[in-house]
Design an enzyme around this catalytic site. Structure first.
Site, PDB file in Angstrom:
ATOM      1  N   ASP A   1       0.857  -1.192   0.000  1.00 16.04           N
ATOM      2  CA  ASP A   1       0.000   0.000   0.000  1.00 16.04           C
ATOM      3  C   ASP A   1       0.890   1.239   0.000  1.00 16.04           C
ATOM      4  O   ASP A   1       1.749   1.400   0.878  1.00 16.04           O
ATOM      5  CB  ASP A   1      -0.894  -0.014   1.239  1.00 16.04           C
ATOM      6  CG  ASP A   1      -2.101   0.911   1.108  1.00 16.04           C
ATOM      7  OD1 ASP A   1      -2.148   1.670   0.129  1.00 16.04           O
ATOM      8  OD2 ASP A   1      -2.972   0.870   1.984  1.00 16.04           O
TER       9      ASP A   1
ATOM     10  N   ASP B   1      -3.369   2.457  -5.881  1.00 14.67           N
ATOM     11  CA  ASP B   1      -2.259   2.563  -4.933  1.00 14.67           C
ATOM     12  C   ASP B   1      -2.080   1.351  -4.023  1.00 14.67           C
ATOM     13  O   ASP B   1      -1.327   1.427  -3.042  1.00 14.67           O
ATOM     14  CB  ASP B   1      -2.438   3.805  -4.070  1.00 14.67           C
ATOM     15  CG  ASP B   1      -3.722   3.788  -3.256  1.00 14.67           C
ATOM     16  OD1 ASP B   1      -4.580   2.926  -3.518  1.00 14.67           O
ATOM     17  OD2 ASP B   1      -3.868   4.640  -2.362  1.00 14.67           O
ATOM     18  N   GLU B   2      -2.714   0.223  -4.318  1.00 14.44           N
ATOM     19  CA  GLU B   2      -2.522  -0.942  -3.456  1.00 14.44           C
ATOM     20  C   GLU B   2      -2.750  -2.227  -4.235  1.00 14.44           C
ATOM     21  O   GLU B   2      -3.455  -2.255  -5.250  1.00 14.44           O
ATOM     22  CB  GLU B   2      -3.453  -0.887  -2.244  1.00 14.44           C
ATOM     23  CG  GLU B   2      -4.925  -0.847  -2.592  1.00 14.44           C
ATOM     24  CD  GLU B   2      -5.830  -0.841  -1.366  1.00 14.44           C
ATOM     25  OE1 GLU B   2      -5.546  -1.600  -0.412  1.00 14.44           O
ATOM     26  OE2 GLU B   2      -6.822  -0.094  -1.367  1.00 14.44           O
TER      27      GLU B   2
END
Length: 414
Positions: free
Chosen positions: A27, A121-122
């Site tokens: 993350d 984003d993860e």
């Protein structure tokens, strides 16, 4: 789950047993804010808020320094300024965010053939087959974090465990800039003291409902007999709560196709200035987007509004939702709020509504979602449409608009 300002941070050392940690959750820390600061290193360490500098706008992201004042994403910008008067406002750069995201995901793909993207984003990374050549979670997680920083300038936190649920919780606790490995024999000791919001699918409203039954921690849920949970919350939800409270999560890391978007555009036959007409068109476009999401069995985290003016100048505005959704009402209201935030507009030639950052609906499963009733009604409408056609049933405001169009003639095609 944990405080998002980093004050609840927990990391593990290289001596922790990582033999059972076969899944990583990677993350990027405060991604939009961190990415924006790459071009403004002079602002590192200061309370920076990403968003449009307008009292009618909302916060897209905030640095950890701003979060310590209580600022968070989706908060009205006016409220953020009240909480943190010294905040520095930067405009978002979504092209930059997408480019950096692609770089990071490319690094993950280079490390493992099992990468499941959850958004911009993860991602989950399966490492069960990598131990012989690359080592375990400690070594792989540390190497990933170093490589992401070296190649992009971004900071990634990593959680490692034997299940996706625990790995995601671990990365949250490791923020900012940490690695937390949770061995199988330490899972319940890590999980049970957590607040009930740590359970996958429990949001603020659901947390309030659990609290009414005296359930404040995951351990409280685990100590409650399954039969009682099912009596209180229904069979499916009761079993879901019970399984997650005992760290039972059979989901595997599944490779997903690269980012999909679901969108519709409409070009007006004449330039439009009336707010009601623009809102009506957004309603129609978002209804189509919601239907496509439900048909595909996915939910979206980001809603984007595109507006093209009479002089062909085009702007886009996006908002990341607290939870993924396939509910038309949420899509409509989000797009309406993006339109409202633009204020007075010159004549509009084109509108577009797009949903992105998608994930499988089965992976979300928000418990007692406030929009669940609407979602059920919309699925019933989908079934009617399949049988009798799209005109058989529609939101009342759309029907009023369609009657007006019948009276005045068509306003253009998609």
């Amino acid at each position: 789950m944990s405080k998002q300002d980093g004050s609840n941070r927990l990391v593990s050392g290289p001596e922790v047993d990582d033999t059972t940690a076969t899944i990583l959750h990677v993350d990027l820390d405060a991604f939009f804010a961190s990415a924006s600061l790459l071009a403004r290193p002079d602002l590192v360490g200061l309370p920076v808020v990403i968003g449009h500098d307008s009292s009618r706008s909302v916060v897209t992201a905030a640095t950890y320094e701003a979060r310590r004042y209580g600022v968070h994403s989706a908060m009205p910008m006016a409220r953020a300024r009240q909480l943190c008067p010294r905040a520095i406002i930067l405009e978002p750069d979504f092209r930059l965010y997408q480019r950096l995201s692609s770089q990071v995901m490319g690094i993950l793909d280079d490390v493992s053939p099992e990468v499941e993207r959850l958004g911009i984003d993860e991602a989950f990374v399966g490492i069960a087959g990598l131990r012989r050549l690359s080592g375990g979670a400690n070594r792989i997680g540390a190497a990933l974090r170093e490589r992401v920083r070296a190649e992009t300038g971004l900071v990634a936190s990593v959680g490692a465990a034997g299940t996706k649920h625990i790995a995601k919780l671990a990365s949250s606790r490791a923020k900012p800039d940490g690695l937390l490995v949770v061995p199988d024999d330490a899972v319940l000791g890590f999980l049970h003291p957590q607040p009930v919001s740590a359970l996958w699918g429990v949001g603020p409203k659901q947390q309030e409902r659990l609290a009414r039954y005296g359930l404040h921690t995951v351990g409280d849920v685990a100590a409650t007999p399954l039969e009682r949970l099912m009596a209180w919350f229904g069979e499916a939800t009761g079993r879901h709560l019970h399984d997650l409270a005992w760290a039972r999560d059979p989901r595997e890391v599944r490779e997903r196709p690269h980012e999909k978007t679901f969108g519709h555009n409409h070009t007006f036959s004449r330039d439009v200035t009336a707010q009601a007409e623009l809102q009506g068109e957004i309603l129609r476009l978002a209804t189509g987007v919601g239907r496509r999401l439900r048909d595909a069995g996915v939910q979206a985290r980001t809603v984007t509004l595109t507006v093209r003016f009479h002089d062909f100048r085009t702007i886009t505005r996006s908002r990341t939702l607290p939870e993924p959704t396939d509910v038309t009402r949420v899509l409509v209201e989000t797009a309406w709020s993006l339109l409202d935030a633009l204020g007075g507009l010159p004549p509009v030639r084109l509108l577009g509504v797009r949903a992105s950052s998608v994930q499988d609906a089965a992976d979300h499963g928000l418990l007692w979602d406030d929009t669940a009733t609407w979602g059920s009604a919309e699925r019933a409408m989908d079934a009617v449409h399949d049988r009798f056609g799209a005109a058989a049933v529609a939101p009342a405001s759309m029907l009023r608009r369609e009657r007006k169009r019948d009276d005045t003639g068509p306003s253009g095609g998609d």
